[in-house]
Motif scaffolding. Structure first.
Motif, mmCIF file in Angstrom:
data_model
loop_
_atom_site.group_PDB
_atom_site.id
_atom_site.type_symbol
_atom_site.label_atom_id
_atom_site.label_comp_id
_atom_site.label_asym_id
_atom_site.label_seq_id
_atom_site.Cartn_x
_atom_site.Cartn_y
_atom_site.Cartn_z
ATOM 1 N N MET A 34 0.854 -1.182 0.000
ATOM 2 C CA MET A 34 0.000 0.000 0.000
ATOM 3 C C MET A 34 0.893 1.237 0.000
ATOM 4 O O MET A 34 1.989 1.215 0.573
ATOM 5 C CB MET A 34 -0.903 0.018 1.229
ATOM 6 N N ALA A 35 0.411 2.290 -0.609
ATOM 7 C CA ALA A 35 1.253 3.477 -0.725
ATOM 8 C C ALA A 35 0.410 4.746 -0.708
ATOM 9 O O ALA A 35 -0.796 4.708 -0.951
ATOM 10 C CB ALA A 35 2.060 3.422 -2.009
ATOM 11 N N THR A 52 5.109 -2.347 2.626
ATOM 12 C CA THR A 52 5.043 -3.647 1.963
ATOM 13 C C THR A 52 3.940 -4.519 2.573
ATOM 14 O O THR A 52 3.318 -4.149 3.580
ATOM 15 C CB THR A 52 6.369 -4.386 2.070
ATOM 16 N N GLY A 53 3.756 -5.675 2.012
ATOM 17 C CA GLY A 53 2.787 -6.619 2.531
ATOM 18 C C GLY A 53 2.959 -6.841 4.021
ATOM 19 O O GLY A 53 4.090 -6.943 4.513
ATOM 20 N N ARG A 54 1.838 -6.839 4.735
ATOM 21 C CA ARG A 54 1.807 -7.021 6.194
ATOM 22 C C ARG A 54 2.610 -5.948 6.922
ATOM 23 O O ARG A 54 2.957 -6.143 8.088
ATOM 24 C CB ARG A 54 2.263 -8.423 6.568
ATOM 25 N N GLY A 55 2.905 -4.866 6.239
ATOM 26 C CA GLY A 55 3.581 -3.748 6.885
ATOM 27 C C GLY A 55 4.998 -4.055 7.325
ATOM 28 O O GLY A 55 5.521 -3.432 8.254
ATOM 29 N N VAL A 56 5.642 -5.008 6.673
ATOM 30 C CA VAL A 56 6.973 -5.448 7.088
ATOM 31 C C VAL A 56 8.005 -4.346 6.902
ATOM 32 O O VAL A 56 8.846 -4.108 7.765
ATOM 33 C CB VAL A 56 7.381 -6.706 6.306
ATOM 34 N N ARG A 98 -2.991 0.684 -4.042
ATOM 35 C CA ARG A 98 -2.599 -0.678 -3.721
ATOM 36 C C ARG A 98 -1.792 -1.260 -4.874
ATOM 37 O O ARG A 98 -2.165 -1.126 -6.045
ATOM 38 C CB ARG A 98 -3.800 -1.566 -3.435
ATOM 39 N N GLY A 99 -0.711 -1.943 -4.489
ATOM 40 C CA GLY A 99 0.172 -2.528 -5.481
ATOM 41 C C GLY A 99 0.297 -4.027 -5.316
ATOM 42 O O GLY A 99 -0.583 -4.678 -4.752
ATOM 43 N N VAL A 114 -2.164 -0.526 -8.994
ATOM 44 C CA VAL A 114 -3.273 -0.732 -9.920
ATOM 45 C C VAL A 114 -4.608 -0.220 -9.399
ATOM 46 O O VAL A 114 -5.539 -0.030 -10.174
ATOM 47 C CB VAL A 114 -3.417 -2.224 -10.282
ATOM 48 N N SER A 115 -4.714 -0.027 -8.099
ATOM 49 C CA SER A 115 -5.970 0.443 -7.526
ATOM 50 C C SER A 115 -5.713 1.740 -6.782
ATOM 51 O O SER A 115 -4.745 1.835 -6.015
ATOM 52 C CB SER A 115 -6.550 -0.594 -6.553
#
Length: 126
Positions: A34-35, A52-56, A98-99, A114-115
């Motif tokens: 997410m950005a 990044t995924g899961r906020g890592v 969202r990527g 893309v979203s």
């Protein structure tokens, strides 16, 4: 398909703080990057921060490092952008996006996302 809705924008004085939010609904998932992006009047869209995924991991554009913090509430499908020490040049419409499912390092290139949400206006007065 995912829907993204931003909120929390407004008018703030220089040096102040603001937190904006983006809630995802529909086809959600915490594995996706997410950005936050922004577009200032007369300027091109700029990537601000990503998670990044899961906020890592997270990544920031140089102009906001040390002032902005991106975070995610995974159960609530929400991403936040805490903005401190705001400057007039931060004035823009802020969009969440969202990527892909990435866990290593996220990038701030709009083409990877893309979203998109509809945006929320942030105005910083001098």
């Amino acid at each position: 398909q995912v829907q993204l809705v931003e909120s929390g924008g407004g008018l703030v004085q220089a040096g102040g703080s603001l937190r904006i939010s983006c809630v995802a609904s529909g086809h959600t998932g915490d594995i996706y990057t997410m950005a936050w992006f922004r577009r200032a009047p007369g300027k091109e869209r700029e990537g601000v921060a990503c998670s990044t995924g899961r906020g890592v991991n997270s990544n920031y554009t140089d102009s906001v490092k040390g002032r902005f913090t991106v975070s995610r509430d995974l159960p609530k499908n929400t991403i936040y952008l805490q903005m401190n020490s705001l400057k007039p040049e931060d004035t823009a419409i802020y969009y969440c996006a969202r990527g892909p499912a990435v866990f290593g390092r996220c990038v701030l290139s709009g083409g990877d996302y893309v979203s998109w949400g509809q945006g929320t206006q942030v105005t910083v007065s001098s």
